[in-house]
Motif scaffolding. Sequence first.
Motif, PDB file in Angstrom:
ATOM      1  N   LEU A  23       0.835  -1.201   0.000  1.00  0.00           N
ATOM      2  CA  LEU A  23       0.000   0.000   0.000  1.00  0.00           C
ATOM      3  C   LEU A  23       0.868   1.248   0.000  1.00  0.00           C
ATOM      4  O   LEU A  23       0.574   2.227  -0.671  1.00  0.00           O
ATOM      5  CB  LEU A  23      -0.923   0.025   1.228  1.00  0.00           C
ATOM      6  N   GLN A  34      -7.460  -0.182  -6.035  1.00  0.00           N
ATOM      7  CA  GLN A  34      -7.477  -1.306  -5.092  1.00  0.00           C
ATOM      8  C   GLN A  34      -8.680  -1.226  -4.167  1.00  0.00           C
ATOM      9  O   GLN A  34      -9.385  -2.194  -3.962  1.00  0.00           O
ATOM     10  CB  GLN A  34      -6.213  -1.262  -4.226  1.00  0.00           C
ATOM     11  N   ILE A  35      -8.853  -0.048  -3.623  1.00  0.00           N
ATOM     12  CA  ILE A  35      -9.919   0.113  -2.648  1.00  0.00           C
ATOM     13  C   ILE A  35     -11.279  -0.070  -3.308  1.00  0.00           C
ATOM     14  O   ILE A  35     -12.164  -0.733  -2.768  1.00  0.00           O
ATOM     15  CB  ILE A  35      -9.819   1.488  -1.972  1.00  0.00           C
ATOM     16  N   GLU A  36     -11.412   0.494  -4.485  1.00  0.00           N
ATOM     17  CA  GLU A  36     -12.664   0.314  -5.215  1.00  0.00           C
ATOM     18  C   GLU A  36     -12.967  -1.152  -5.412  1.00  0.00           C
ATOM     19  O   GLU A  36     -14.082  -1.618  -5.176  1.00  0.00           O
ATOM     20  CB  GLU A  36     -12.567   0.973  -6.590  1.00  0.00           C
ATOM     21  N   GLU A  38     -11.971  -3.674  -3.770  1.00  0.00           N
ATOM     22  CA  GLU A  38     -12.307  -4.350  -2.520  1.00  0.00           C
ATOM     23  C   GLU A  38     -13.704  -3.951  -2.053  1.00  0.00           C
ATOM     24  O   GLU A  38     -14.488  -4.777  -1.613  1.00  0.00           O
ATOM     25  CB  GLU A  38     -11.262  -4.001  -1.458  1.00  0.00           C
ATOM     26  N   LEU A  39     -14.002  -2.678  -2.202  1.00  0.00           N
ATOM     27  CA  LEU A  39     -15.319  -2.192  -1.787  1.00  0.00           C
ATOM     28  C   LEU A  39     -16.427  -2.917  -2.535  1.00  0.00           C
ATOM     29  O   LEU A  39     -17.458  -3.272  -1.960  1.00  0.00           O
ATOM     30  CB  LEU A  39     -15.437  -0.699  -2.066  1.00  0.00           C
ATOM     31  N   LEU A  45     -16.794  -4.046   4.034  1.00  0.00           N
ATOM     32  CA  LEU A  45     -16.125  -2.765   3.942  1.00  0.00           C
ATOM     33  C   LEU A  45     -17.135  -1.698   3.542  1.00  0.00           C
ATOM     34  O   LEU A  45     -17.970  -1.923   2.678  1.00  0.00           O
ATOM     35  CB  LEU A  45     -15.039  -2.864   2.870  1.00  0.00           C
ATOM     36  N   TYR A 105     -16.625   7.241  -4.662  1.00  0.00           N
ATOM     37  CA  TYR A 105     -15.239   7.150  -4.198  1.00  0.00           C
ATOM     38  C   TYR A 105     -14.196   7.483  -5.247  1.00  0.00           C
ATOM     39  O   TYR A 105     -13.205   8.093  -4.941  1.00  0.00           O
ATOM     40  CB  TYR A 105     -14.943   5.775  -3.635  1.00  0.00           C
ATOM     41  N   LEU A 294     -10.536   9.602  -1.202  1.00  0.00           N
ATOM     42  CA  LEU A 294     -11.782   8.941  -0.855  1.00  0.00           C
ATOM     43  C   LEU A 294     -12.721   9.975  -0.284  1.00  0.00           C
ATOM     44  O   LEU A 294     -12.315  10.808   0.520  1.00  0.00           O
ATOM     45  CB  LEU A 294     -11.553   7.880   0.217  1.00  0.00           C
ATOM     46  N   LEU A 298     -13.110   5.268   5.127  1.00  0.00           N
ATOM     47  CA  LEU A 298     -13.186   3.828   4.897  1.00  0.00           C
ATOM     48  C   LEU A 298     -13.179   3.124   6.237  1.00  0.00           C
ATOM     49  O   LEU A 298     -12.356   3.408   7.097  1.00  0.00           O
ATOM     50  CB  LEU A 298     -11.974   3.395   4.075  1.00  0.00           C
ATOM     51  N   LEU A 329      -7.400  -4.292   5.538  1.00  0.00           N
ATOM     52  CA  LEU A 329      -7.216  -3.189   4.598  1.00  0.00           C
ATOM     53  C   LEU A 329      -7.293  -1.842   5.309  1.00  0.00           C
ATOM     54  O   LEU A 329      -6.457  -0.962   5.113  1.00  0.00           O
ATOM     55  CB  LEU A 329      -8.274  -3.251   3.493  1.00  0.00           C
ATOM     56  N   LEU A 333      -4.253   0.798   5.686  1.00  0.00           N
ATOM     57  CA  LEU A 333      -4.419   2.138   5.163  1.00  0.00           C
ATOM     58  C   LEU A 333      -4.037   3.165   6.222  1.00  0.00           C
ATOM     59  O   LEU A 333      -3.340   4.132   5.946  1.00  0.00           O
ATOM     60  CB  LEU A 333      -5.873   2.345   4.734  1.00  0.00           C
TER      61      LEU A 333
END
Length: 469
Positions: A23, A34-36, A38-39, A45, A105, A294, A298, A329, A333
């Motif tokens: 990260l 990445q976050i998208e 995972e979301l 999340l 996001y 973001l 998160l 995650l 972060l």
Amino acid sequence: MLQSHFHSLRPLTSAHLAQTMTLLSLTNEELVQQIEAELSKNPALELSEERHCPNCHRLLSGTVCPICSQPNNNPPEEPIVFVSSRDDYSYGDYIPSEDTPEDNYSCNIDDLPTFVLKQIAPELNPHDRLVAAYILTNLDEDGFLTISPLEVANYHHISLNKVKEILTQIQRCEPLGVGSSCPQEALLAQLSFLAETMPIPDLARLAIEKGMDFLSRHQYHELGRALGVSSSLAKEIAAFITDNLNPYPARTHWGDPHQKSSDEGVTYRRPDIIISYLNDNPKNNLVVEIILPLRGTLRVNPMFRQAVHDADDQKKSEWKEDLDRASLLVKCLQQRNHTMKRLMNQVVRFQQDFILHGETHLKPLTRVELSIRLDVHESTISRAVSEKTVQLPNRRIIPLSRFFSRNLNARTILKNIIEKEIQPLNDTELMKLLAKEGILISRRTVAKYRAMEGILPAHLRHPITAVPL
DNA sequence: CTATGGCACGGATT
DNA sequence: AATCCGTGCCATAG
């Protein structure tokens, strides 16, 4: 203090470490992706509702606004370092385009016209904004103007000079040189902007003006002849140009980081970090924003956690995995942000003169030094620094790695000596003078530095300032 | 003969 | 492990 972070949720695992590392080395665009991802696939999340500071409308990533909450009780030299959600506000009120259905996001990506417009909008009156907007909608994918300034003038019934005036302002935006009509013009625009903050080899401008064709074809010999210098020197000039300038302003801007194909030495991206003055007033402290693109915060969805708790055994184990991944995650972060904050705090304090007064005040700094001061492994620093970009108060965007340099100060001192010289000094003499300044390098190295700065050898230097045919 | 630039090697940095 | 940087040696130009 790091420890407390870790123990609050679950023990340190290798996965944890690995992810924190990766990260750290991600740029914002990659991070968001990445976050998208995972979301969208992990129900545990969630992104909390976005909050704004009632005072300055800044999007909050924490619970209090770091700017408004403590503007005065900070010692003036202390930079304010914090994680910021978005960088909208720094562009003032611009004309929002009607069709921006921005989802929750992914928000760090604008199209080129919008991106540029945001930068100049504050400096233009409403009517000029329209003109600027019109110009910007007629850019091709490389950032070049597809219509002539005259057409713009006619369309808006204004003078050609006015159009050019606006164009000049556009060219000074990131990506530098955008709105030019050809690579050559773009390079010149970049060069003159660069010249305001750092010394530029005299020949660079000439090389672009006269030797553009050779430059783009890497024909250094011909370039040298056109400039009346040796082909190796021509090569140095060319290297300087490809290192510092980008003939296609917008290229690779939004694309993936597949740089280094041929000409495009530099890739421009939106900055990962923004350094500015508090309230844009140069008297105030510096504000360092680590951009985390973001909206909202998160976090692990508390409802989901509760649901897992209440669920029967089968579902429990099924969901448990999601839950773990989510909290991992989130925690990584936080770790990333924490590290970046500490890092930038040190960097900004150490390099404050450079940030405020430009190139020549850059102090030598290695990643190792910093790693000791921060008490982390050097590779951590390396990862955190690499591939990241910073926007300085003067709007320039530079790679974070520029703050770290072993020899730049030696090179600037060398330049100073040469500028003050009465008669041309040869490399050996320069070496001795540098030694007096405490810089112990060999004669050969002096020659290399000279070349890097595009300074001619002694026997060609002083007599001729004019340009040979 | 002197001043420079090329090449390549080794140690430092990342 | 890969890359960057400083240096020494040598060829070349003036």
